[in-house]
Design a protein around this motif. Structure first.
Motif, PDB file in Angstrom:
ATOM      1  N   GLY A 160       0.815  -1.214   0.000  1.00 47.92           N
ATOM      2  CA  GLY A 160       0.000   0.000   0.000  1.00 47.92           C
ATOM      3  C   GLY A 160       0.849   1.265   0.000  1.00 47.92           C
ATOM      4  O   GLY A 160       1.488   1.592   1.006  1.00 47.92           O
ATOM      5  N   ILE A 161       0.842   1.971  -1.113  1.00 47.40           N
ATOM      6  CA  ILE A 161       1.655   3.182  -1.238  1.00 47.40           C
ATOM      7  C   ILE A 161       0.907   4.358  -0.614  1.00 47.40           C
ATOM      8  O   ILE A 161      -0.269   4.577  -0.885  1.00 47.40           O
ATOM      9  CB  ILE A 161       1.952   3.487  -2.721  1.00 47.40           C
ATOM     10  N   TYR A 162       1.611   5.114   0.223  1.00 47.08           N
ATOM     11  CA  TYR A 162       1.020   6.322   0.786  1.00 47.08           C
ATOM     12  C   TYR A 162       2.037   7.449   0.676  1.00 47.08           C
ATOM     13  O   TYR A 162       3.215   7.231   0.404  1.00 47.08           O
ATOM     14  CB  TYR A 162       0.598   6.107   2.243  1.00 47.08           C
ATOM     15  N   ARG A 189       2.512  -1.270   4.128  1.00 52.51           N
ATOM     16  CA  ARG A 189       2.651   0.058   3.544  1.00 52.51           C
ATOM     17  C   ARG A 189       4.072   0.328   3.089  1.00 52.51           C
ATOM     18  O   ARG A 189       5.023  -0.259   3.603  1.00 52.51           O
ATOM     19  CB  ARG A 189       2.257   1.140   4.575  1.00 52.51           C
ATOM     20  N   ILE A 190       4.169   1.258   2.163  1.00 54.98           N
ATOM     21  CA  ILE A 190       5.462   1.807   1.796  1.00 54.98           C
ATOM     22  C   ILE A 190       5.233   3.248   1.359  1.00 54.98           C
ATOM     23  O   ILE A 190       4.292   3.547   0.614  1.00 54.98           O
ATOM     24  CB  ILE A 190       6.148   0.983   0.681  1.00 54.98           C
ATOM     25  N   HIS A 191       6.042   4.136   1.878  1.00 52.48           N
ATOM     26  CA  HIS A 191       5.947   5.540   1.483  1.00 52.48           C
ATOM     27  C   HIS A 191       6.336   5.646   0.017  1.00 52.48           C
ATOM     28  O   HIS A 191       7.212   4.927  -0.474  1.00 52.48           O
ATOM     29  CB  HIS A 191       6.878   6.389   2.351  1.00 52.48           C
ATOM     30  N   ALA A 222       7.563  -2.544   9.183  1.00 54.71           N
ATOM     31  CA  ALA A 222       6.631  -2.796  10.281  1.00 54.71           C
ATOM     32  C   ALA A 222       5.174  -2.903   9.846  1.00 54.71           C
ATOM     33  O   ALA A 222       4.381  -1.979  10.083  1.00 54.71           O
ATOM     34  CB  ALA A 222       6.773  -1.689  11.333  1.00 54.71           C
ATOM     35  N   PRO A 223       4.781  -4.014   9.218  1.00 54.53           N
ATOM     36  CA  PRO A 223       3.345  -4.228   8.981  1.00 54.53           C
ATOM     37  C   PRO A 223       2.609  -4.144  10.315  1.00 54.53           C
ATOM     38  O   PRO A 223       3.110  -4.617  11.343  1.00 54.53           O
ATOM     39  CB  PRO A 223       3.296  -5.647   8.394  1.00 54.53           C
ATOM     40  N   ALA A 224       1.433  -3.527  10.295  1.00 58.30           N
ATOM     41  CA  ALA A 224       0.742  -3.291  11.557  1.00 58.30           C
ATOM     42  C   ALA A 224      -0.761  -3.425  11.390  1.00 58.30           C
ATOM     43  O   ALA A 224      -1.296  -3.197  10.296  1.00 58.30           O
ATOM     44  CB  ALA A 224       1.072  -1.885  12.078  1.00 58.30           C
ATOM     45  N   CYS A 256       3.745  -8.589   5.079  1.00 58.03           N
ATOM     46  CA  CYS A 256       4.763  -8.773   4.047  1.00 58.03           C
ATOM     47  C   CYS A 256       6.150  -8.442   4.597  1.00 58.03           C
ATOM     48  O   CYS A 256       6.322  -7.490   5.350  1.00 58.03           O
ATOM     49  CB  CYS A 256       4.456  -7.889   2.843  1.00 58.03           C
ATOM     50  N   SER A 257       7.128  -9.219   4.181  1.00 59.20           N
ATOM     51  CA  SER A 257       8.505  -9.058   4.651  1.00 59.20           C
ATOM     52  C   SER A 257       9.371  -8.401   3.582  1.00 59.20           C
ATOM     53  O   SER A 257       9.273  -8.731   2.399  1.00 59.20           O
ATOM     54  CB  SER A 257       9.084 -10.431   5.001  1.00 59.20           C
ATOM     55  N   ASN A 258      10.240  -7.501   4.002  1.00 53.13           N
ATOM     56  CA  ASN A 258      11.194  -6.878   3.082  1.00 53.13           C
ATOM     57  C   ASN A 258      12.599  -7.458   3.255  1.00 53.13           C
ATOM     58  O   ASN A 258      13.591  -6.849   2.847  1.00 53.13           O
ATOM     59  CB  ASN A 258      11.220  -5.354   3.266  1.00 53.13           C
TER      60      ASN A 258
END
Length: 286
Positions: A160-162, A189-191, A222-224, A256-258
């Protein structure tokens, strides 16, 4: 040795951020979109419509070292997704073949919607992909098209891009919407700046001769649970009222893991939603 060149197909928000990051590293950057007047300064415009099979007259004469396909669907239904991600990619790959061009690598920007897990599982690039909705199904078809092409390809599945201009959740918090706490609905999420940063990192790693995997997940550290995110935002924003309505995200719940991207040396500028949203709300996130 001249600086590497890249053609960014679909140079919108994330693509423009990527362009700026690469220009800062002295790369030669071209951007393909319908309205090239909206491209960042320094980007060579390639005016084209991905829905048109005819190769655009402005297509680069020289073979770009890298191709990044990061378009967005303008029509949010199955037909719109297929046109943007499958048909558009077919056209671009066809234009390359028509001109006898083979870039070093294609980065295809995909989505974590290819995963359908719903029980809070941790997901990595090896997790099973059995999408249940049209978006994930079409995206998986596009991934397979990219990987089967003549150009070596790496898939980047963004979550999810924000960022500035992508503030739907902030509007929900301001309106006092609630979210179910149990069971927890995990979100990823990912900025937008980190999404572009990951793409830039992978391009530069490949240019430096480092071996890339065929897929990476783009996500922060940090998925939350959504309830936790909204509670933090309420406190940060000073929102005290509650709405009579309750908004529950009914899509999958997964984490999801990075780890794969981090193992290559990438790290997000905004490691969690807290740093990212704080920067947006304080006007520090461009």
């Amino acid at each position: 040795m001249s600086a590497p060149s890249v053609l960014i197909v679909g140079c919108g928000d994330v693509g423009s951020r990527l362009a700026k990051q690469l220009l800062a590293c002295s790369w030669q950057v071209s951007g393909l979109r319908r309205n090239i007047g909206q491209l960042p300064a320094g980007v060579k415009g390639v005016a084209a419509d991905l829905f048109d099979a005819q190769c655009p007259a402005t297509w680069p004469v020289e073979t770009p070292d890298y191709l990044v396909y990061c378009t967005a669907a303008s029509q949010h239904d199955e037909a719109g997704y297929k046109a943007a991600y499958v048909d558009g990619l077919k056209h671009v790959l066809g234009w390359l073949a028509e001109r006898g061009q083979t870039p070093r690598r294609l980065l295809f920007v995909s989505s974590s919607s290819v995963y359908a897990q719903q029980s809070g599982e941790w997901i990595d690039e090896k997790a099973v992909t059995e999408p249940q909705g049209y978006s994930g199904t079409v995206m998986l078809d596009a991934e397979q098209l990219a990987l089967a092409g003549a150009v070596p390809a790496t898939i980047v599945r963004l979550t999810g891009i924000y960022g500035p201009g992508r503030e739907w959740l902030l509007s929900q918090v301001r309106q006092g919407y609630r979210v179910t706490e149990e069971p927890p609905l995990y979100g990823n999420r990912i900025h937008a700046e980190d999404a572009a940063g990951l793409l830039a990192f992978l391009l530069k790693a490949d240019a430096d001769g480092r071996a890339l995997d065929d897929c990476y997940i783009g996500v922060d550290d940090a998925p939350a649970p959504l309830a936790e995110v909204m509670a933090w935002l309420r406190d940060f924003m000073g929102v005290t009222q509650w709405s009579e309505q309750e908004r529950v995200r009914r899509t999958g719940s997964k984490r999801c893991s990075n780890a794969r991207a981090r193992a290559l040396g990438w790290a997000p500028q905004y490691p969690s939603f807290k740093e990212g949203y704080a920067a947006i709300l304080e006007g520090r996130s461009e």
